[in-house]
Design a protein around this motif. Structure first.
Motif, short mmCIF file in Angstrom:
data_model
loop_
_atom_site.label_atom_id
_atom_site.label_comp_id
_atom_site.label_asym_id
_atom_site.label_seq_id
_atom_site.Cartn_x
_atom_site.Cartn_y
_atom_site.Cartn_z
N ARG A 1 0.83 -1.21 0.00
CA ARG A 1 0.00 0.00 0.00
C ARG A 1 0.86 1.25 0.00
NH1 ARG A 1 -5.37 -1.27 2.12
NH2 ARG A 1 -5.68 0.91 2.62
N GLU A 2 1.86 1.27 0.88
CA GLU A 2 2.60 2.50 1.14
C GLU A 2 3.71 2.76 0.13
OE1 GLU A 2 1.81 4.76 3.46
OE2 GLU A 2 0.04 3.53 3.88
N ARG B 1 1.23 3.22 -3.86
CA ARG B 1 1.31 4.68 -3.75
C ARG B 1 2.15 5.26 -4.88
NH1 ARG B 1 3.56 8.54 1.21
NH2 ARG B 1 3.82 10.36 -0.12
N SER C 1 -6.33 8.70 -7.71
CA SER C 1 -5.71 8.71 -6.39
C SER C 1 -6.65 8.19 -5.31
CB SER C 1 -5.31 10.13 -5.98
OG SER C 1 -4.37 10.61 -6.87
N ARG D 1 -6.46 3.76 -3.41
CA ARG D 1 -6.37 3.36 -2.01
C ARG D 1 -7.31 2.21 -1.69
NH1 ARG D 1 -3.73 7.02 1.23
NH2 ARG D 1 -4.74 6.09 3.03
N LYS D 2 -8.34 2.03 -2.50
CA LYS D 2 -9.37 1.03 -2.20
C LYS D 2 -9.23 -0.24 -3.04
CE LYS D 2 -11.30 4.43 0.11
NZ LYS D 2 -12.57 5.12 -0.07
#
Lengths: 485, 485
Positions: free
Chosen positions: A50-51, A55, B412, B416-417
């Motif tokens: 995720r990070e 990202r 963006s 995240r999902k």
């Protein structure tokens, strides 16, 4: 709190334990993750994805661990990835010669020293075998790669000593098929293998270990041409300057020349933002620039990301500016083209890498989360809820009167949403203690009142506070509490 | 649709490709997963965890791939895990002797035949080297394990040929520390290694491959004492009976004696329920009971789970009743105690295993999801949304007029999902085609109307239908559509 307590917890609570331990020929440096360890490792990897990977829109690959000999001719590992060793003529014991000399004489020679220098010190200082007082043979190099033979002809190949070689070798195909544009990060989680002479301290020096590596392919002429740098310019890093650790923002580090360019600063910032979320205490961390003698043979600039633990500063990530070392070498040996077009200009990309040790990171998380709560006579692993092996324990106060059935019903529902652990047996206090020790942030207990009003008690790990909550509210309460940040 | 089309798609769309392909000494049988392959594999594994590991409250471990020699003395692999081969005296070519004899003479000898039988046929039928007409040496056994030397002393160890050996060896510690109760499943995802003589067909016969293995430890006296069997008694299985495939419920299979007991029936049902959710067409599947000559040396009863593909029936899972073969052998060689208490009675557990090939399963999913939509001149990978490498493509109709910025803003949030893919470049139709080929179930397009009314078009992969949807509704729409079942 010390290393031994973490070790004991790891063994008793299913985090990790030695491989092949029932056998006398079990080899040092091989460890297994038990159920708690696997669950925590999977969550750590998801956070990393995720990070960092998602990202930054990186590509993640998963390559073979066994790779052809040519790869390591090109990478330099076949010639350079070796430790200097020396063998006793009498008892045949083998020692890492630089370390043995330092232990016996306090003379410090770098591991890269000429072999004759080791022989000279051994002769001058009359060093004999610490085990049997025998004489030593001449020092020689021991290559740390594991060799395997492929097929009945036993063609030579090697277990990769770093995952990144797959990324380099695959780069031409990836860049083309995935329609790449510099800079682009390529990531990989996987096993690497190093035939260490002295593996030690469980997860800290393994012969078979997990890496999470990121190789950022970039245009060396555009290292300061990075719009996304503005996202992290105020992120605080702790960097060794002289003998001191100084906290400074990315922007300050760049302006003062402590970091060489925006690209490096950007990825160090992503790294620290990631580690902050793992629960590691980053006020105990530092980036340390390596001297020429310390750097790996392929690095032109290198920063180690280190964290303070009870056994000293531990390197969790090697951040190496590998320049064009890898692509140039692979290009020369394979004759494959590694140049790409960047805004119509042909360029051989440079590489900046973040080479993370997963096993060491997990150890450090355990250590930084470990609390001895003497007042309540308990040990607590205060893991971030999203990294906890068990999110919630589901307990019946007792098994009779239909409480067991009700507990299992609640468990079945929760189990689909999170990592729940069902536990009927033993004193309730002892069950809470065990959950504290695997870092479960919550425990739910089903009692007689549950059958009357459809509520349960929910206990928080760190505060030990309990409140009653409706069963119908559990889902939402937990979902919020265990979500990734 | 055929194997070659899948191969081409895999290469062009980043699913998988040969390892070390830039080098002339690249070895057959080693493949890499590209970004699409990694993403799909991760989701496949998550589904496996949900449907098998979590559903059945199994323990998951992750053990070393390099294991000590004693492990394979006990397991029988050192003596029995070997293929019969024969070498040409002249050109030194090596052949799998049983297969070569069958190809040349149509005589079928089992691979387990006595070596002298192969020599006899070669001599009687005057078989010479197919490459150079040279004479053959006597047949001999080639062990398929990769040997590695540990430490400077080069202590013998092996890359595990099946992940389950870790599970067996770790069982005593696991059972104790995790407070086990029979029956208990222990699961593991990991790499295994087999030095195949003739690796072939990309993911289908690899030298380094992923297994997802489940070993169920059970009390042999209680194989029909399994309450949870009622959950699956009506689940339909397709089983070979004689030369026919018969569809029947678990209950029917049990009552007719086609399956030996409830425990076996229960796990075969879990397996088929899992595969149903992968998108593999289970009406093209069968469980096939193996004859004594076909079974692995450790199995007392064995069913292969096979699926029909364009290259024939493919074994995806070996379901072996290994009885007490493994624990007895490891107990004898190590002197460790493997008996456990089950309701106060000491018992040496038996083992039923589900040994799944991940790579082959992924290949089969690709094949069963592959559609040639000739009318629309496109290829579509109709993957289950929760297994798709990309959940949603986020496209700008054009880059100018602020559309690019708006697209990136939406991207963006979505990123995240879920797995979102941002794409600005190329004709919109071509971008849709590429998304179809990686199986992305949805594509969102940002156009001029988006800037006016905060809506986007959302296109469904399979139907190609498009509708306008509010940006604020995207989250929920996608979350529902891509959730695991």
């Amino acid at each position: 709190m010390n290393y031994d307590q973490i070790m004991q917890l790891a063994l008793e609570r299913g985090f990790y334990f030695p491989s092949c331990e029932i056998y006398a020929d079990a080899q040092a440096g091989f460890w297994e993750y038990g159920p708690s360890g696997v669950s925590m490792k999977n969550k750590f990897i998801e956070l990393w994805r995720r990070e960092l990977v998602r990202r930054d829109k990186m590509w993640e690959i998963d390559g073979s661990q066994i790779m052809s000999q040519s790869v390591f001719v090109a990478s330099g590992h076949l010639s350079s990835f070796a430790d200097p060793i020396v063998a006793c003529q009498k008892c045949k014991s083998i020692f890492r010669v630089d370390k043995m000399i330092t232990e016996i004489t306090s003379i410090v020679l770098p591991e890269s020293a000429d072999l004759s220098e080791f022989d000279k010190v051994i002769s001058e200082k009359k060093i004999v075998c610490p085990r049997c007082k025998g004489q030593f043979d001449n020092a020689h190099k021991f290559n740390m790669m594991f060799k395997v033979g492929i097929g009945p002809e036993s063609e030579p190949a090697y277990l990769r000593p770093e995952t990144c070689q797959s990324i380099f070798v695959d780069f031409p195909r990836l860049y083309k098929t995935m329609r790449g544009k510099l800079p682009i990060g390529v990531a990989q989680i996987g096993k690497s293998f190093r035939n260490e002479i002295s593996p030690r301290q469980s997860l800290l020096r393994l012969r078979e270990f997990y890496q999470a590596e990121i190789e950022v392919f970039c245009n060396p002429n555009k290292l300061d041409n990075l719009e996304k740098f503005s996202e992290v310019e105020n992120t605080e890093l702790r960097i060794m300057v002289g003998d001191d650790i100084k906290a400074m923002t990315c922007k300050q580090a760049l302006e003062s020349g402590i970091l060489p360019n925006k690209l490096v600063a950007y990825y160090l910032a992503l790294l620290i933002e990631f580690y902050q979320k793992t629960g590691i205490d980053v006020t105990k961390s530092r980036f340390r620039k390596l001297g020429d003698k310390e750097k790996a043979f392929y690095a032109s600039v290198a920063f180690d990301f280190e964290v303070e633990t009870t056994i000293g500063w531990l390197e969790l990530v090697a951040c190496n500016y590998r320049s064009d070392y890898d692509l140039k070498s692979h290009g020369n040996v394979s004759k494959e083209k590694f140049e790409v077009l960047d805004d119509e200009v042909k360029v051989l990309p440079h590489i900046f890498e973040l080479s993370m040790g997963i096993d060491r990171s997990l150890y450090t998380i355990l250590e930084h989360s470990f609390r001895e709560d003497k007042e309540n006579e308990r040990i607590v692993l205060s893991l971030k809820p999203y990294l906890a092996p068990v999110h919630v324990g589901v307990l019946s106060l007792m098994k009779k009167d239909g409480l067991a059935e009700k507990t299992e019903e609640i468990f079945s529902t929760l189990q689909r949403k999170c990592d729940a652990f069902l536990d009927h047996s033993g004193a309730i206090g002892r069950r809470y203690r065990r959950l504290d020790e695997v870092g479960a942030p919550f425990a739910i207990t089903v009692d007689h009142q549950t059958l009357e009003d459809q509520t349960v008690t929910i206990r928080a790990r760190d505060s030990m506070s309990q409140e009653r909550i409706k069963i119908s509210d559990l889902d939402l309460h937990l979902a919020k509490s265990i979500a990734f940040p």
